[in-house]
Design an enzyme around this catalytic site. Structure first.
Site, PDB file in Angstrom:
ATOM      1  N   CYS A  29      15.392 -20.095  39.213  1.00  0.00           N
ATOM      2  CA  CYS A  29      15.967 -18.786  39.525  1.00  0.00           C
ATOM      3  C   CYS A  29      17.453 -18.920  39.886  1.00  0.00           C
ATOM      4  CB  CYS A  29      15.160 -18.119  40.632  1.00  0.00           C
ATOM      5  SG  CYS A  29      15.486 -16.346  40.813  1.00  0.00           S
ATOM      6  N   HIS A 180       9.833 -18.718  39.333  1.00  0.00           N
ATOM      7  CA  HIS A 180       9.454 -19.576  40.462  1.00  0.00           C
ATOM      8  C   HIS A 180       8.061 -20.159  40.219  1.00  0.00           C
ATOM      9  CE1 HIS A 180      12.676 -18.547  43.358  1.00  0.00           C
ATOM     10  NE2 HIS A 180      12.686 -17.390  42.723  1.00  0.00           N
ATOM     11  N   GLU A 182       6.708 -22.510  41.981  1.00  0.00           N
ATOM     12  CA  GLU A 182       6.137 -22.950  43.256  1.00  0.00           C
ATOM     13  C   GLU A 182       5.357 -21.858  43.976  1.00  0.00           C
ATOM     14  OE1 GLU A 182       9.925 -20.973  44.440  1.00  0.00           O
ATOM     15  OE2 GLU A 182       9.242 -22.189  42.764  1.00  0.00           O
TER      16      GLU A 182
END
Length: 211
Positions: A29, A180, A182
């Protein structure tokens, strides 16, 4: 992120880490924005970039925080056909793969708010071997859908997966994703990246031993 890095004295060390020593680095990002050689739609006053990926990114392509979304992605580089869910939060997209011999000012869509990362030479031939100007690999595109297609995309006629916006790229020591990974429970990208880091470190050691 760039403002914090600049104020804390980390900006130049990060540029050296990425572009001089060519250490493996992954930006997600806002991190991908920092790794881009150019960025559009920057905030007022511009934005500092680290560089490393020969791409131009467009910040906040999908709009504000309220336009954030998650969507399944096809990422063939993972070697698994199972869709990977990406989380896009005020996400950028890769607008252009930058030709190495074309001045940035001559490219279409170059605007007054386009910023460029400063150039830096690798410290030695071993570091230089980890990238070349013409090897940006497109690793993922966003499949056009009602959820992911902006008015701008619709005007450009982006309707098929092969035309979808670029959201994952790799070049030499750098890897960038618009989304993202994660935020979900799927660890495949992290596993893939760690394996790449080990591979790059081992290659660097071998080349240094041979030089």
């Amino acid at each position: 992120m760039s403002l914090v890095a600049e104020r804390s004295g980390l900006l130049e060390p990060l540029r050296e880490f990425v572009k001089v020593y060519r250490k493996p680095v992954w930006g997600t990002c806002a991190g991908m924005i920092l790794l881009a050689e150019e960025a559009n739609r920057t905030k007022k006053g511009g934005q500092e970039l680290i560089g490393g990926l020969d791409v131009r990114v467009k910040r906040n392509h999908f709009g504000s925080q309220t336009e954030s979304f998650s969507t399944p992605l096809s990422l063939p580089f993972l070697g698994d056909p199972t869709p990977f869910y990406g989380y896009f939060i005020r996400a950028p997209i890769v607008e252009h793969i930058l030709p190495p011999t074309t001045p940035a000012s001559s490219l279409e869509n170059n605007t007054a708010d386009t910023v460029t990362a400063p150039s830096k030479k690798p410290i030695n031939d071993v570091a230089a071997s980890f990238t070349s100007p013409d090897e940006v690999r497109i690793l993922g595109r966003l499949t056009p859908s009602k959820l992911t297609t902006t008015e701008e995309d619709a005007k450009l006629g982006i309707t098929s997966p092969s035309e979808g916006r670029i959201v994952a790229v790799e070049q030499g020591n750098c890897f960038g994703t618009s989304f993202h990974p994660e935020l979900g429970s799927d660890i495949r990208i992290h596993k893939w990246w760690l394996e790449k880091v080990v591979e790059k470190v081992e290659t660097k050691r071998r080349l240094e031993a041979e030089s």
